[in-house]
Scaffold this active site. Structure first.
Site, short mmCIF file in Angstrom:
data_model
loop_
_atom_site.label_atom_id
_atom_site.label_comp_id
_atom_site.label_asym_id
_atom_site.label_seq_id
_atom_site.Cartn_x
_atom_site.Cartn_y
_atom_site.Cartn_z
N GLU A 64 -31.88 17.35 16.31
CA GLU A 64 -32.97 16.38 16.50
C GLU A 64 -34.27 17.10 16.12
O GLU A 64 -34.67 18.06 16.78
CB GLU A 64 -32.96 15.90 17.96
CG GLU A 64 -34.06 14.95 18.29
CD GLU A 64 -34.17 13.78 17.32
OE1 GLU A 64 -33.16 13.11 17.06
OE2 GLU A 64 -35.28 13.56 16.80
N SER A 65 -34.88 16.62 15.02
CA SER A 65 -36.02 17.35 14.46
C SER A 65 -37.19 17.45 15.44
O SER A 65 -37.91 18.45 15.44
CB SER A 65 -36.46 16.71 13.15
OG SER A 65 -36.90 15.38 13.37
N CYS A 123 -30.17 17.65 7.30
CA CYS A 123 -30.48 16.52 8.18
C CYS A 123 -31.78 16.77 8.95
O CYS A 123 -32.85 16.76 8.35
CB CYS A 123 -29.29 16.24 9.07
SG CYS A 123 -29.25 14.54 9.64
N ARG A 145 -37.22 9.49 8.85
CA ARG A 145 -36.19 9.80 9.85
C ARG A 145 -35.35 8.55 10.13
O ARG A 145 -35.85 7.44 10.05
CB ARG A 145 -36.85 10.27 11.16
CG ARG A 145 -37.64 11.54 11.02
CD ARG A 145 -38.33 11.92 12.34
NE ARG A 145 -37.39 11.92 13.43
CZ ARG A 145 -37.55 11.24 14.56
NH1 ARG A 145 -38.63 10.52 14.77
NH2 ARG A 145 -36.64 11.29 15.50
N ARG A 164 -27.18 9.69 11.62
CA ARG A 164 -28.59 9.32 11.82
C ARG A 164 -29.49 10.14 10.89
O ARG A 164 -30.49 10.72 11.30
CB ARG A 164 -29.00 9.51 13.28
CG ARG A 164 -28.30 8.52 14.21
CD ARG A 164 -28.75 8.65 15.65
NE ARG A 164 -30.17 8.37 15.81
CZ ARG A 164 -30.71 7.17 15.77
NH1 ARG A 164 -29.98 6.11 15.54
NH2 ARG A 164 -32.00 7.01 15.95
N HIS A 207 -24.40 16.31 6.31
CA HIS A 207 -23.90 17.49 7.04
C HIS A 207 -22.74 18.17 6.32
O HIS A 207 -21.58 17.97 6.71
CB HIS A 207 -23.44 17.07 8.44
CG HIS A 207 -24.56 16.71 9.35
ND1 HIS A 207 -25.14 17.62 10.20
CD2 HIS A 207 -25.21 15.54 9.53
CE1 HIS A 207 -26.11 17.02 10.87
NE2 HIS A 207 -26.17 15.76 10.49
N GLU A 224 -21.63 20.99 6.68
CA GLU A 224 -20.97 21.97 7.55
C GLU A 224 -19.84 21.35 8.37
O GLU A 224 -19.10 22.07 9.02
CB GLU A 224 -22.01 22.65 8.47
CG GLU A 224 -22.62 21.79 9.55
CD GLU A 224 -23.67 20.81 9.04
OE1 GLU A 224 -23.86 20.70 7.80
OE2 GLU A 224 -24.29 20.13 9.87
N1 GLN Z 1 -32.24 11.68 13.52
C1 GLN Z 1 -32.41 13.09 13.64
C2 GLN Z 1 -33.88 13.49 13.51
O1 GLN Z 1 -34.73 12.68 13.29
C3 GLN Z 1 -31.60 13.85 12.61
C4 GLN Z 1 -30.12 13.65 12.87
C5 GLN Z 1 -29.27 14.81 12.46
O2 GLN Z 1 -29.72 15.92 12.20
N2 GLN Z 1 -27.99 14.57 12.45
O3 GLN Z 1 -34.16 14.64 13.62
#
Ligand code: GLN
Length: 213
Positions: A48-49, A79, A108, A138, A187, A189
């Site tokens: 989550e950024s 992400c 985002r 997401r 992703h 990974e």
């Molecule tokens: N929605 C997340 C964000 O805004 C990112 C999601 C993720 O890294 N899988 O940071």
């Protein structure tokens, strides 16, 4: 052997470390500024950024990471990591810290709640055949890129909400490279396909070779 630091404040850093080690790289989690010493490359994982950005500031890692990027250390954001690397994000939370290194604008959660997670086979010319099986959780979209940014992949089926797309129907940009910086909205990974990690290790080898010249 390349030494890669993986930012480990939050998110899926373990999967990156696992993939890198399977490829023969030396990889370690980074939680403290001194753990950045001597790294040849850095990965900022998904998560989550907003949270990761705040923790980066709290742990005193934001400036050391900026410095590392400024001296040309290959850095890859996946992400949430892509959001953190980007120059701007459309719907950042107020005061959300960004590293502002990669000349792209992101959005985002661009694929909307109903599409919060999906998978797609993505043609990535830089990786060759077959297409890369990309897992989006997401994830962000890249809305625009600067002149020095190379587009590595586009999502052909426009799965995102209409307001998130400024493209001309060519598809949404989901992987980019700008010199020593790499960004993927998905992703790599989690899929067991190591080609993006190999690609990044190639960037790291290239940067080391340049330094030795
Ligand atoms: N929605 C997340 C964000 O805004 C990112 C999601 C993720 O890294 N899988 O940071």
């Amino acid at each position: 052997m390349a030494r890669i630091g993986v930012l480990a404040l939050q998110g899926d850093f373990r999967e990156h470390i696992h993939t890198l080690r399977a490829l023969g790289a030396v990889a370690h989690p980074v939680r403290l500024p001194r753990e950045l010493d001597g790294v040849d490359g850095l990965i900022i994982p998904g998560g989550e950024s907003t949270v990761m950005g705040k923790l980066m500031v709290e742990y005193g890692l934001d400036q050391p990471v900026r410095d590392l990027i400024a001296v040309g250390t290959p850095t890859w954001g996946t992400c949430a990591g892509l959001i953190l690397l980007s120059r701007a994000t459309d719907n950042a939370l107020a005061g959300q810290p960004l590293l502002a290194a990669l000349d792209v604008r992101t959005r985002r959660n661009a694929f909307g709640p109903q599409r919060a997670s999906f998978e797609a086979d993505l043609p990535v010319p830089a990786l060759g055949d077959p297409p890369f099986h990309a897992v989006f959780i997401r994830g962000p979209a890249v809305l625009s890129v600067g002149a020095d940014v190379e587009v590595l992949a586009r999502l052909e089926n426009l799965r995102h909400t209409s307001e998130s797309n400024e493209s001309t129907g060519q598809g949404t940009i989901v992987a980019v490279r700008q010199g020593h910086l790499l960004g993927t909205a998905f992703h790599p990974e989690v899929t067991g396909d190591p080609r993006f990690h190999e690609y990044f290790l190639g960037m790291v080898r290239g940067a080391r070779a340049e330094q030795q010249m």
